[in-house]
Design a protein around this motif. Structure first.
Motif, PDB file in Angstrom:
ATOM      1  N   ALA A 186       0.832  -1.204   0.000  1.00  0.00           N
ATOM      2  CA  ALA A 186       0.000   0.000   0.000  1.00  0.00           C
ATOM      3  C   ALA A 186       0.865   1.252   0.000  1.00  0.00           C
ATOM      4  N   GLU A 187       1.981   1.201   0.727  1.00  0.00           N
ATOM      5  CA  GLU A 187       2.879   2.348   0.750  1.00  0.00           C
ATOM      6  C   GLU A 187       3.515   2.576  -0.624  1.00  0.00           C
ATOM      7  N   LEU A 188       3.912   1.489  -1.282  1.00  0.00           N
ATOM      8  CA  LEU A 188       4.470   1.619  -2.638  1.00  0.00           C
ATOM      9  C   LEU A 188       3.435   2.214  -3.588  1.00  0.00           C
ATOM     10  N   GLN A 215       3.453   5.988  -5.639  1.00  0.00           N
ATOM     11  CA  GLN A 215       3.288   6.076  -7.090  1.00  0.00           C
ATOM     12  C   GLN A 215       2.038   6.864  -7.481  1.00  0.00           C
ATOM     13  N   ALA A 216       0.960   6.693  -6.724  1.00  0.00           N
ATOM     14  CA  ALA A 216      -0.344   7.197  -7.160  1.00  0.00           C
ATOM     15  C   ALA A 216      -0.744   8.534  -6.547  1.00  0.00           C
ATOM     16  N   ILE A 217      -0.259   8.857  -5.359  1.00  0.00           N
ATOM     17  CA  ILE A 217      -0.700  10.064  -4.670  1.00  0.00           C
ATOM     18  C   ILE A 217       0.275  11.195  -4.963  1.00  0.00           C
ATOM     19  N   THR A 218      -0.239  12.274  -5.527  1.00  0.00           N
ATOM     20  CA  THR A 218       0.609  13.407  -5.906  1.00  0.00           C
ATOM     21  C   THR A 218       0.915  14.293  -4.707  1.00  0.00           C
ATOM     22  N   ARG A 271       3.885   8.089   3.168  1.00  0.00           N
ATOM     23  CA  ARG A 271       2.997   8.833   2.276  1.00  0.00           C
ATOM     24  C   ARG A 271       1.560   8.352   2.431  1.00  0.00           C
ATOM     25  N   LEU A 272       1.375   7.068   2.651  1.00  0.00           N
ATOM     26  CA  LEU A 272       0.037   6.514   2.864  1.00  0.00           C
ATOM     27  C   LEU A 272      -0.570   7.094   4.134  1.00  0.00           C
TER      28      LEU A 272
END
Length: 343
Positions: free
Chosen positions: A30-32, A36-39, A212-213
């Motif tokens: 989920a962290e990876l 990648q997905a969250i700006t 980041r998550l």
């Protein structure tokens, strides 16, 4: 001979280990995904203030390591501990350290860091033969209550001999009821109530600060929901009611007493109209029978000196220009010269 274990049963420790391993793998995945997905924009507390970030304890603070052009002049640079100042260093022998707490005027909205009253006050004292290392701990939109908690949590690292306090407008600003559209916390709660509501999970959120998550979950789901259990009232409430303002001043003074530091309480120079009529800080200071407290009524001093507004304030009629900061710095230097501020 020991019989074999019953079919379908294994060591509880092995089972627990497998579950923890699976959970770790899921969280790692989920962290990876989040990286990648969250700006970066999705993680901003206020979209037009990229230099701010959410803080589990203090509600928000300056983003450590940030550096980018924000307005005309030098790039806005934040150091590694989240201050608009140079990296923290040990004060040279014989140098008094000054810690400056405050809002956007302290932080230096629209001016270079060297032009803030904090930096200029330190330079004026040093030039007068009283070496001073002034540290700017101002944060945009911070309230007196936030500064008091910051001092209690992080002030010891600076070991100041003097603490400057510059707060008013944000304390009186309403929260809730759509009173302030730029407020990231659209709830009818005071700063104290909001901080208390977030406190139970704050240590965990701080521990996972680099995730980041975690940042995404906190900003988009957890932080707003944590605001709900506190004391709620209908409509808008001041961010820092009078009782909380007095409590915050008491806490700052108690910290200064323990640290053998003096406390300079300033009424912001922009105070006019309803702000000018506010007497909470003035009355509080008058009630303190200690040499540690000095009250500086900047609006009255400015009026007595007949200093014109032209060239003093920026276009918003609130934040000082470099010349305005210079005048404030001169008043601070005079006040500090009247106090036993020792290195």
């Amino acid at each position: 001979m020991t019989p074999p274990p019953a079919k379908g049963r294994g060591s509880p420790l092995v089972t627990l280990g497998a579950l923890l391993g699976l959970m770790g793998a899921l969280l790692g995945g989920a962290e990876l995904w989040a990286r990648q997905a969250i700006t970066d924009r999705e993680l901003l507390l206020v979209h037009d203030m990229p230099f701010l970030q959410d803080d589990p304890w203090l509600l928000w603070r300056l983003r450590p390591g940030f550096s980018a052009p924000i307005w005309q002049g030098e790039p806005l640079t934040i150091n590694s501990i989240g201050l608009r100042d140079g990296e923290l260093r040990e004060a040279p022998a014989g140098t008094a350290r000054i810690l400056s707490l405050g809002e956007s005027s302290t932080w230096g909205h629209g001016v270079d860091a060297r032009d803030t009253y904090t930096e200029q006050a330190g330079a004026l004292l040093t030039a007068s033969g009283r070496p001073a290392d002034a540290i700017n701990a101002g944060v945009p939109a911070w309230s007196l209550y936030q500064s008091a908690l910051f001092l209690e949590r992080e002030g010891a690292a600076f070991a100041p001999s003097a603490v400057l306090v510059y707060h008013l407008q944000n304390d009186l600003m309403s929260r809730g009821g759509g009173a302030n559209r730029r407020d990231p916390f659209q709830v009818s709660m005071s700063d104290r109530q909001l901080m208390e509501a977030r406190r139970p999970l704050a240590p965990l959120m701080e521990l996972l600060a680099g995730s980041r998550l975690r940042q995404w979950i906190w900003l988009r789901w957890l932080a707003p929901r944590m605001a709900q259990p506190g004391e709620r009232v209908s409509g808008a409430v001041p961010r820092v009611p009078e009782a909380d303002r007095r409590a915050a001043l008491d806490r700052i003074l108690a910290w200064c007493d323990a640290a053998n530091a003096v406390m300079i309480v300033m009424k912001p120079v922009y105070a006019r109209g309803k702000f000018m009529e506010d007497r909470v800080m003035e009355r509080w200071a008058a009630e303190q029978h200690t040499y540690r407290v000095f009250y500086l009524d900047l609006p009255r001093l400015k009026a007595a000196a007949q200093v014109p507004d032209a060239g003093f304030f920026q276009i918003d009629d609130t934040h000082p220009t470099p010349a305005g900061h210079r005048w404030i710095a001169e008043q601070v230097a005079v006040a500090l010269s009247q106090k036993p501020v020792t290195p």
